[in-house]
Write a protein that holds these residues in place. Structure first.
Motif, PDB file in Angstrom:
ATOM      1  N   ILE A 133      63.414  90.416 111.544  1.00 56.52           N
ATOM      2  CA  ILE A 133      62.533  89.980 112.631  1.00 56.52           C
ATOM      3  C   ILE A 133      62.654  88.459 112.678  1.00 56.52           C
ATOM      4  O   ILE A 133      62.309  87.770 111.722  1.00 56.52           O
ATOM      5  CB  ILE A 133      61.068  90.394 112.404  1.00 56.52           C
ATOM      6  N   THR A 134      63.172  87.960 113.775  1.00 61.21           N
ATOM      7  CA  THR A 134      63.438  86.538 113.912  1.00 61.21           C
ATOM      8  C   THR A 134      62.357  85.810 114.690  1.00 61.21           C
ATOM      9  O   THR A 134      62.033  84.669 114.385  1.00 61.21           O
ATOM     10  CB  THR A 134      64.837  86.377 114.554  1.00 61.21           C
ATOM     11  N   LEU A 135      61.813  86.461 115.709  1.00 59.27           N
ATOM     12  CA  LEU A 135      60.718  85.917 116.507  1.00 59.27           C
ATOM     13  C   LEU A 135      59.712  87.022 116.750  1.00 59.27           C
ATOM     14  O   LEU A 135      60.085  88.203 116.809  1.00 59.27           O
ATOM     15  CB  LEU A 135      61.231  85.414 117.868  1.00 59.27           C
ATOM     16  N   TYR A 136      58.453  86.657 116.875  1.00 60.58           N
ATOM     17  CA  TYR A 136      57.444  87.648 117.252  1.00 60.58           C
ATOM     18  C   TYR A 136      56.624  87.089 118.411  1.00 60.58           C
ATOM     19  O   TYR A 136      56.420  85.880 118.525  1.00 60.58           O
ATOM     20  CB  TYR A 136      56.555  88.035 116.068  1.00 60.58           C
ATOM     21  N   TYR A 137      56.187  87.999 119.283  1.00 57.66           N
ATOM     22  CA  TYR A 137      55.445  87.612 120.472  1.00 57.66           C
ATOM     23  C   TYR A 137      53.963  87.826 120.216  1.00 57.66           C
ATOM     24  O   TYR A 137      53.530  88.925 119.872  1.00 57.66           O
ATOM     25  CB  TYR A 137      55.899  88.449 121.669  1.00 57.66           C
ATOM     26  N   SER A 138      53.189  86.753 120.363  1.00 53.27           N
ATOM     27  CA  SER A 138      51.755  86.821 120.135  1.00 53.27           C
ATOM     28  C   SER A 138      51.085  85.702 120.915  1.00 53.27           C
ATOM     29  O   SER A 138      51.632  84.591 121.016  1.00 53.27           O
ATOM     30  CB  SER A 138      51.467  86.665 118.635  1.00 53.27           C
ATOM     31  N   GLU A 139      49.913  86.003 121.466  1.00 51.65           N
ATOM     32  CA  GLU A 139      49.126  85.022 122.201  1.00 51.65           C
ATOM     33  C   GLU A 139      49.925  84.371 123.337  1.00 51.65           C
ATOM     34  O   GLU A 139      49.859  83.165 123.564  1.00 51.65           O
ATOM     35  CB  GLU A 139      48.549  83.977 121.247  1.00 51.65           C
ATOM     36  N   GLY A 140      50.747  85.183 124.016  1.00 51.35           N
ATOM     37  CA  GLY A 140      51.466  84.732 125.196  1.00 51.35           C
ATOM     38  C   GLY A 140      52.703  83.902 124.958  1.00 51.35           C
ATOM     39  O   GLY A 140      53.229  83.280 125.884  1.00 51.35           O
ATOM     40  N   LYS A 141      53.209  83.881 123.720  1.00 46.99           N
ATOM     41  CA  LYS A 141      54.406  83.083 123.440  1.00 46.99           C
ATOM     42  C   LYS A 141      55.158  83.644 122.241  1.00 46.99           C
ATOM     43  O   LYS A 141      54.626  84.436 121.463  1.00 46.99           O
ATOM     44  CB  LYS A 141      54.040  81.630 123.180  1.00 46.99           C
ATOM     45  N   TYR A 142      56.425  83.212 122.137  1.00 48.36           N
ATOM     46  CA  TYR A 142      57.212  83.567 120.962  1.00 48.36           C
ATOM     47  C   TYR A 142      56.914  82.601 119.834  1.00 48.36           C
ATOM     48  O   TYR A 142      56.797  81.390 120.044  1.00 48.36           O
ATOM     49  CB  TYR A 142      58.716  83.562 121.267  1.00 48.36           C
ATOM     50  N   ASN A 143      56.796  83.142 118.650  1.00 46.02           N
ATOM     51  CA  ASN A 143      56.524  82.378 117.436  1.00 46.02           C
ATOM     52  C   ASN A 143      57.640  82.663 116.442  1.00 46.02           C
ATOM     53  O   ASN A 143      58.253  83.725 116.471  1.00 46.02           O
ATOM     54  CB  ASN A 143      55.180  82.811 116.842  1.00 46.02           C
ATOM     55  N   PHE A 144      57.878  81.715 115.554  1.00 46.15           N
ATOM     56  CA  PHE A 144      58.949  81.907 114.585  1.00 46.15           C
ATOM     57  C   PHE A 144      58.416  81.916 113.166  1.00 46.15           C
ATOM     58  O   PHE A 144      57.257  81.592 112.910  1.00 46.15           O
ATOM     59  CB  PHE A 144      60.060  80.865 114.766  1.00 46.15           C
ATOM     60  N   PHE A 145      59.293  82.304 112.256  1.00 47.25           N
ATOM     61  CA  PHE A 145      58.996  82.362 110.826  1.00 47.25           C
ATOM     62  C   PHE A 145      59.716  81.211 110.130  1.00 47.25           C
ATOM     63  O   PHE A 145      60.566  80.557 110.719  1.00 47.25           O
ATOM     64  CB  PHE A 145      59.494  83.683 110.241  1.00 47.25           C
ATOM     65  N   LYS A 146      59.428  81.023 108.864  1.00 49.14           N
ATOM     66  CA  LYS A 146      60.112  79.941 108.146  1.00 49.14           C
ATOM     67  C   LYS A 146      61.608  80.213 108.022  1.00 49.14           C
ATOM     68  O   LYS A 146      62.391  79.288 107.866  1.00 49.14           O
ATOM     69  CB  LYS A 146      59.470  79.684 106.778  1.00 49.14           C
ATOM     70  N   TRP A 147      62.022  81.478 108.129  1.00 46.94           N
ATOM     71  CA  TRP A 147      63.442  81.812 108.029  1.00 46.94           C
ATOM     72  C   TRP A 147      64.156  81.834 109.389  1.00 46.94           C
ATOM     73  O   TRP A 147      65.372  82.003 109.443  1.00 46.94           O
ATOM     74  CB  TRP A 147      63.646  83.158 107.344  1.00 46.94           C
TER      75      TRP A 147
END
Length: 187
Positions: A133-147
């Motif tokens: 999982i590289t990006l996740y969609y939450s609160e109307g936008k894409y968010n990323f992880f430290k990796w």
């Protein structure tokens, strides 16, 4: 106990890193033979986030994304990476790739990349292939992880995935409406 729910199909995309447009176009044809017509093409833009590929492919590399019109169930996603690896070999010379093809998929909540490399944040799918999982969609936008790779955090990439998600949501809505109409007709 949780109830097992129907899995929705997902939208396949591929990211390409390459130098020559001709190689990209020929590789794209191979992918279309497998997955059908493309519906979104994004790029090219300069790929200058790492020199990882320079020794193999040279400098002045480009990045481009495409997605496919048809949706697929994700059960066999590992086969997608195996296939793109075969396509990369077709466009190799002296054991050096002329193109890197990174397949993945998108659903309503996440962007998944497929990889041959294991790491703590990747899940084994089968036959030497992992999912991340590289990006996740939450609160109307894409968010990323430290990796999340640095390039996948950029505005260009995020805009592609937002456009892709919008297209995917329209396709899923249409599928669900068709299923409701079938239920009405048979019920």
């Amino acid at each position: 106990m949780g109830n097992i729910k129907k899995v929705l199909p997902v939208k396949i995309f591929c990211g390409f890193i390459y130098k020559e447009e001709k190689v990209f176009e020929e590789a794209k044809i191979k992918l279309e033979e497998r997955w059908g017509e493309t519906d979104i093409e994004y790029g090219p833009f300069n790929f200058d986030f790492t020199d990882y590929y320079e020794k193999e492919m040279g400098s002045d590399l480009k990045r481009r994304f495409i997605s496919f019109e048809k949706l697929y169930l994700p059960e066999d996603a590992y086969e997608w990476k195996i296939f793109t690896n075969r396509v990369e070999k077709i466009f190799s010379e002296n054991e050096k790739r002329k193109i890197n093809i990174d397949p993945g998929y998108i659903d309503n909540s996440k962007v998944i990349l497929l990889s041959t490399k294991d790491y703590y944040h990747r899940i084994y799918l089968g036959k030497g292939i992992y999912a991340e999982i590289t990006l996740y969609y939450s609160e109307g936008k894409y968010n990323f992880f430290k990796w999340t790779y640095p390039d996948y955090r950029t505005e260009n990439y995020i805009n592609f995935f937002l456009k892709l998600r919008e297209r995917y949501r329209c396709q899923i809505k249409k599928i669900q409406e068709n299923e409701k109409n079938v239920d009405k007709d048979t019920g």
